[in-house]
Write an enzyme that holds these catalytic residues in place. Structure first.
Site, PDB file in Angstrom:
ATOM      1  N   ASP A 347       0.834  -1.192   0.000  1.00 53.42           N
ATOM      2  CA  ASP A 347       0.000   0.000   0.000  1.00 53.42           C
ATOM      3  C   ASP A 347       0.878   1.255   0.000  1.00 53.42           C
ATOM      4  OD1 ASP A 347      -2.623   1.385   0.491  1.00 53.42           O
ATOM      5  OD2 ASP A 347      -1.581   1.955   2.340  1.00 53.42           O
ATOM      6  N   GLU A 383       1.706  -0.404  -5.014  1.00 58.00           N
ATOM      7  CA  GLU A 383       0.776   0.661  -5.339  1.00 58.00           C
ATOM      8  C   GLU A 383       1.663   1.893  -5.506  1.00 58.00           C
ATOM      9  OE1 GLU A 383      -3.359   2.634  -3.703  1.00 58.00           O
ATOM     10  OE2 GLU A 383      -1.801   2.155  -2.250  1.00 58.00           O
TER      11      GLU A 383
END
Length: 712
Positions: A347, A383
């Site tokens: 993330d 990401e």
């Protein structure tokens, strides 16, 4: 219980069959106390750690067994202006705890300062937080893995299914009630059968690290459903555990992984190392902040009372500290070696590469992973953005990493929304995004292609709403992305209009067909294969209810779409041209007159420079040569396959498309037309040079069987 000096390594609580070694890193502490509790979490016994080696405080307790509950109290200066926030009245969770006793219970005692004091965090709170914090649990790592082995799916054959564990299983028919929303529920027969029916190879789970629900959500009666608020990087989330099972929480997680592996499905975890649940300078003192705030967090250099924040969550871990790097690496290796997972999706990965301020693809974080003999061999997905300046880094991660390709998502959405000027961008994205990845030595698998994911509209909502509708989040619809490149097909939200419903179904087929026929690694979001809606909410992070839980009561259209997706994935897995390991070059290879890829206008001729530059073109074709793939298989043989022809028309008008001629006058065989209700079953043939009526807003796939092989 006999107290011995113990060892500084490994960090955490390690049971060796006779006792437990406890070790904790804190560079700036003046005193560390290990706190033991009975099975009820009470009757605290404190042991001062007198041994300290290289800033690691340690002790060995002979006679202590698995199941022992523990925490720490760490002494030192409380000087927020200098970056120090030690407060021994706050019981702290071990950053290396493999299991915790319970969820966090919000109370003012959790804060190192006095809530409501005019001095805010400069004040000092002497309330004891022990009754409200989770305790670490000493674990026994033994588990019968049997013959478990990793499926080890090659990147070019990988098909990812992103899912929230509870959303997938909560309402699925056939799962026992007590297993719904649990690790064991994910390993149940109905889920396995669905995943196998789809044909996916890899499931990517939203965070399963133990996390904290923010206090402002709890006050509203909401939760951090997605779990992007980690604090315990080694402990599995307790809310996915079957309470009365004979298996302990770790065994339940391992059973899930072992079961998925047994049917050839990989498990990838979405992990959050960019920040922790302790928030900004006004957040609670739960672990890192009280253990050694200066070491664990990025602080503002000229005012270390405050935190650098690249995540929007209040803080950022200090990737310049070797012990923080070690913590993350130890966590990753634990999940690979002990829990047998197959990879990770990071993330806001750009935040992990900020050694100074700018994102640095040669940062220590990437270099350490690259040389690690364990982590360098699993799937690594970034990401590739954060909220900081220069944080959007699609295409800039180093060799060995794949990325969520946000540019692919946006281009495909815009093309099928019929935006003007999308031809060149769309063509680049569906052919592997070589402009982003080839120059740095990366391969097509570096691009994780997706239309939808957990963060944003579901696929049905993408074709049903022009605007987000996040009122249920109780933030006055201010949260979530404002620009989604969506189109409601003429009506905002639910409708009974059969024309609109049919158009929405066709648009979903167009988007999904594009996804699975593109070069790169496709990722399907859980529920999009059927028709799950979140009623226009594009940020369901706090919705632990039927907005998020996949609806398994399928309509006739849902059934049609599900079967369509199954067929799409089957095509991708059986046709080598969609599993390329090398980029296209658009030119003849090794003297052949046949190009590996050809971009065609509606007349079946090569697109001219004028056509590429024309902003109005919404219809074109792409020819993929099955005998010009250029790959070598594991046995050393040249990879050969059928040629494929894809026709795209995002305009509102039907048109006649002239099919290109094949060698030896071989015909084209239609595979599917998204404007039809089902796949072609009769293998209807069309000779090269003939015309095909390409309906408005549709995609059509033709197969050109290899010249020296019959149909199969």
């Amino acid at each position: 219980m006999t107290i011995k000096p113990g060892k500084p390594y490994p960090l955490g609580a390690t049971w060796d069959g006779k006792g437990v070694n406890f070790s904790l890193f804190s560079e700036n502490a003046t005193k560390v106390e290990l706190c033991l509790f009975d099975s009820s979490g009470q009757n605290e016994q404190r042991i001062v750690l007198t041994e300290e080696t290289d800033f690691v405080w340690h002790v060995y307790l002979e006679g202590v067994l698995p199941g022992q509950l523990y925490g720490y109290r760490v002494h030192g200066p409380y000087e927020p202006q200098q970056g120090h926030r030690f407060n021994p009245q706050k019981l702290l969770i071990d950053p290396y705890a493999k299991l915790v006793s319970k969820p966090l219970e919000w109370n003012n005692a959790l804060f190192g300062y006095k809530i409501g004091d005019p001095q805010e965090d400069l004040s000092f709170n002497d309330q004891d937080s022990a009754p409200f914090v989770p305790l670490g649990v000493v674990i026994d790592t033994s588990f019968s893995w049997g013959e478990d082995s990793r499926p080890a799916i090659p990147w070019h054959k990988t098909i990812i299914y992103e899912a929230h564990l509870k959303s997938l299983t909560k309402r699925m028919p056939g799962i026992a009630e007590e297993l719904r929303g649990t690790y064991l529920g994910l390993a149940s027969e109905p889920v396995i059968n669905h995943l196998l029916k789809l044909g996916i190879t890899t499931i990517e789970l939203l965070p399963v690290h133990q996390h904290v629900d923010e206090s402002h959500l709890v006050e509203k009666g909401l939760t951090n459903y997605w779990g992007y608020n980690s604090l315990y990087f080694f402990a599995p989330e307790l809310r996915y555990v079957v309470k009365d099972s004979k298996l302990d929480p770790l065994a339940q997680f391992k059973t899930m992984v072992r079961t998925l592996h047994s049917v050839g499905i990989e498990v990838i975890l979405d992990v959050v190392y960019n920040h922790t649940a302790e928030g900004n300078h006004l957040g609670p003192t739960l672990s890192f902040r009280g253990i050694d705030n200066c070491s664990y967090y990025r602080l503002v250099s000229d005012n270390p009372r405050y935190y650098m924040d690249f995540s929007g969550c209040g803080n950022s871990l200090n990737m310049r500290n070797p012990r923080v790097i070690q913590l993350i690496m130890d966590s990753l290796r634990y999940w690979v070696c002990e829990m047998h997972v197959d990879g990770f999706r990071f993330d806001l990965a750009s935040a992990l590469a900020r050694e100074l301020f700018d994102v640095d693809k040669l940062s220590t974080f990437f270099e350490v992973i690259r040389q690690d003999p364990v982590l360098s061999q699993v799937k690594l997905i970034a990401e590739p953005w954060d909220i900081g300046a220069g944080g959007y880094q699609v295409g800039n991660f180093p060799v060995g990493w794949a990325e969520w390709n946000g540019k692919y998502r946006d281009a495909v959405r815009k093309f099928w929304r019929a935006d003007l000027g999308m031809l060149a961008e769309f063509a680049s994205r569906i052919s592997g995004s070589s402009d982003l990845y080839e120059q740095s030595g990366r391969k097509p698998y570096a691009s994780i292609n997706f239309i939808c994911c957990h963060d944003g509209f579901t696929l049905l909502d993408l074709v049903s709403y022009n605007q987000k509708h996040n009122e249920a989040n109780l933030e006055d619809n201010r949260d979530g992305q404002n620009e989604n490149y969506s189109w409601n097909c003429g009506v905002e939200g639910p409708t009974d209009d059969p024309h609109v419903l049919q158009l929405r179904l066709k648009q979903r087929k167009n988007l999904l067909s594009t996804l699975f026929l593109s070069i790169g690694v496709p990722m399907l979001y859980c529920g999009d294969e059927m028709g799950h809606s979140q009623k226009g909410n594009n940020n369901c992070y706090c919705q632990d209810n039927e907005l998020s839980w996949v609806n398994w009561q399928l309509s006739e259209q849902d059934e049609e779409l599900l079967q369509f997706v199954c067929e799409l994935i089957k095509i991708r897995k059986t046709e080598p041209v969609f599993q390329r390991r090398k980029f296209f070059h658009g030119r003849a290879i090794r003297g052949s007159e046949v190009r590996d890829i050809r971009w065609l206008d509606v007349n079946g001729e090569l697109l001219t420079d004028e056509s590429w530059n024309a902003g109005y073109i919404k219809s074109f074709g792409v020819y993929l040569a099955g005998d010009m793939i250029g790959d070598i298989d594991e046995q050393g043989n040249q990879v050969l396959g059928n040629s494929m022809l894809i026709l795209f028309n995002s305009s509102e008008s039907p048109l006649s498309f002239t099919l290109p001629k094949r060698r030896e006058e071989k015909p084209w065989t239609i595979v599917f037309d998204s404007a039809d209700t089902e796949f072609s079953q009769k293998e209807k043939e069309y000779p090269g040079g003939s015309s095909y009526m390409l309906k408005e807003r549709s995609i059509v796939l033709f197969r050109g069987y290899r010249l020296n092989e019959a149909k199969s």
